[in-house]
Design a protein around this motif. Structure first.
Motif, PDB file in Angstrom:
ATOM      1  N   GLU A  29       0.829  -1.205   0.000  1.00  0.00           N
ATOM      2  CA  GLU A  29       0.000   0.000   0.000  1.00  0.00           C
ATOM      3  C   GLU A  29       0.862   1.253   0.000  1.00  0.00           C
ATOM      4  N   PHE A  30       1.935   1.234   0.803  1.00  0.00           N
ATOM      5  CA  PHE A  30       2.810   2.401   0.891  1.00  0.00           C
ATOM      6  C   PHE A  30       3.515   2.647  -0.444  1.00  0.00           C
ATOM      7  N   ALA A  31       4.035   1.592  -1.061  1.00  0.00           N
ATOM      8  CA  ALA A  31       4.731   1.746  -2.338  1.00  0.00           C
ATOM      9  C   ALA A  31       3.806   2.346  -3.391  1.00  0.00           C
ATOM     10  N   ASP A  32       2.559   1.892  -3.414  1.00  0.00           N
ATOM     11  CA  ASP A  32       1.585   2.470  -4.341  1.00  0.00           C
ATOM     12  C   ASP A  32       1.323   3.931  -4.007  1.00  0.00           C
ATOM     13  N   ARG A  33       1.243   4.236  -2.729  1.00  0.00           N
ATOM     14  CA  ARG A  33       0.920   5.597  -2.282  1.00  0.00           C
ATOM     15  C   ARG A  33       1.994   6.596  -2.697  1.00  0.00           C
ATOM     16  N   VAL A  34       3.268   6.181  -2.598  1.00  0.00           N
ATOM     17  CA  VAL A  34       4.356   7.121  -2.920  1.00  0.00           C
ATOM     18  C   VAL A  34       4.852   6.957  -4.354  1.00  0.00           C
ATOM     19  N   ALA A  97      -1.018   5.801   7.388  1.00  0.00           N
ATOM     20  CA  ALA A  97      -2.286   6.347   6.896  1.00  0.00           C
ATOM     21  C   ALA A  97      -3.278   5.229   6.595  1.00  0.00           C
ATOM     22  N   GLY A  98      -4.417   5.259   7.270  1.00  0.00           N
ATOM     23  CA  GLY A  98      -5.465   4.270   7.037  1.00  0.00           C
ATOM     24  C   GLY A  98      -5.147   2.880   7.550  1.00  0.00           C
ATOM     25  N   ARG A  99      -4.095   2.728   8.330  1.00  0.00           N
ATOM     26  CA  ARG A  99      -3.682   1.408   8.819  1.00  0.00           C
ATOM     27  C   ARG A  99      -4.461   1.076  10.094  1.00  0.00           C
ATOM     28  N   ARG A 131       3.624   8.023  18.293  1.00  0.00           N
ATOM     29  CA  ARG A 131       2.312   8.678  18.281  1.00  0.00           C
ATOM     30  C   ARG A 131       1.332   7.919  17.394  1.00  0.00           C
ATOM     31  N   HIS A 132       1.815   7.328  16.327  1.00  0.00           N
ATOM     32  CA  HIS A 132       0.942   6.526  15.467  1.00  0.00           C
ATOM     33  C   HIS A 132       0.503   5.263  16.206  1.00  0.00           C
ATOM     34  N   ARG A 133       1.443   4.646  16.908  1.00  0.00           N
ATOM     35  CA  ARG A 133       1.116   3.444  17.670  1.00  0.00           C
ATOM     36  C   ARG A 133       0.052   3.744  18.710  1.00  0.00           C
ATOM     37  N   ARG A 134       0.161   4.864  19.385  1.00  0.00           N
ATOM     38  CA  ARG A 134      -0.795   5.193  20.445  1.00  0.00           C
ATOM     39  C   ARG A 134      -2.185   5.476  19.900  1.00  0.00           C
ATOM     40  N   VAL A 135      -2.264   5.949  18.671  1.00  0.00           N
ATOM     41  CA  VAL A 135      -3.575   6.126  18.045  1.00  0.00           C
ATOM     42  C   VAL A 135      -4.218   4.768  17.785  1.00  0.00           C
ATOM     43  N   MET A 136      -3.402   3.801  17.383  1.00  0.00           N
ATOM     44  CA  MET A 136      -3.908   2.471  17.050  1.00  0.00           C
ATOM     45  C   MET A 136      -4.241   1.658  18.293  1.00  0.00           C
ATOM     46  N   ILE A 137      -3.385   1.709  19.296  1.00  0.00           N
ATOM     47  CA  ILE A 137      -3.622   0.986  20.549  1.00  0.00           C
ATOM     48  C   ILE A 137      -2.924   1.746  21.672  1.00  0.00           C
TER      49      ILE A 137
END
Length: 222
Positions: A29-34, A97-99, A131-137
């Motif tokens: 997904e990331f490779a497609d995104r960038v 993003a969106g993960r 900070r991304h991890r804390r958003v997820m869990i």
């Protein structure tokens, strides 16, 4: 954050690829995104890691450089080695993003904790990704969290397993790593731990539950 467990096992879960979708899915997904071919992205990460004497993520997991400098170096390698012009600014923001979080595994961890097990997170994690991890869990699901960037060691190095066992207040053989990478599973076992190679939440939960059952104290006969 450390708590004394009432069950004689500490369950230490990985983050990426366990509490998140498989890393292979996110890579695609990331490779497609960038707009960068996946093979060239992975090879550029390997080459940058090699420059610092580590693997693809070691330079920012420990960390030896920050995310911005690492992204710049990836762009340089993509351009100079593969002739690919890429913009990898804000790598972490775009990676996450969106993960979604793995809700089934989170629920399983909560169930282990309800049984009295110590539940911790043991992750190779760059500081800018916390900070991304804390958003997820969030931290409330864990008795302790040990991350590579805080302790200067990373899986599968034995030092991080020794430290995590000490933080749990248990012997190495009473600790269980749940991880999607075989090299980390092997490293944990070489450090005297038990380990579960994570493939999906249901499989891992069954295996951990079996270990908890086996470790449960036998009721005294009246």
């Amino acid at each position: 954050m450390t708590a004394k467990p009432s069950a004689p096992l500490a369950i230490w879960t990985d983050f990426g690829g366990v509490l998140t979708p498989p890393v292979s899915v996110t890579f695609n997904e990331f490779a497609d995104r960038v707009g960068v071919p996946l093979w060239s992205l992975k090879e550029s990460m390997r080459l940058v890691g090699e420059k610092y004497g580590t693997d693809s993520m070691g330079a920012i997991d420990i960390p030896l450089i920050d995310e911005a400098a690492w992204s710049d170096e990836l762009e340089d390698v993509l351009g100079s080695t593969f002739g690919i012009v890429a913009d990898l600014e804000n790598f972490g923001d775009r990676w996450f993003a969106g993960r979604p979080a793995n809700a089934r595994w989170t629920a399983a961890l909560d169930a282990f904790r309800a049984r009295g097990a110590f539940v911790g997170m043991l992750s190779n994690l760059p500081p800018s990704w916390v900070r991304h991890r804390r958003v997820m869990i969030d931290d409330s699901h864990f008795d302790d969290i040990v991350c590579s960037y805080e302790v200067g060691s990373r899986k599968p190095d034995p030092e991080i397993f020794h430290l995590a066992a000490e933080r749990a207040g248990l012997a190495p053989h009473q600790c269980v790593l749940v991880d999607d990478l075989e090299k980390n599973v092997v490293g944990a076992m070489e450090a005297g731990w038990q380990a579960v190679h994570f493939h999906d939440a249901e499989q891992a939960a069954r295996q951990v539950a079996h270990l908890l059952d086996a470790a449960a104290p036998t009721p005294a006969l009246v």
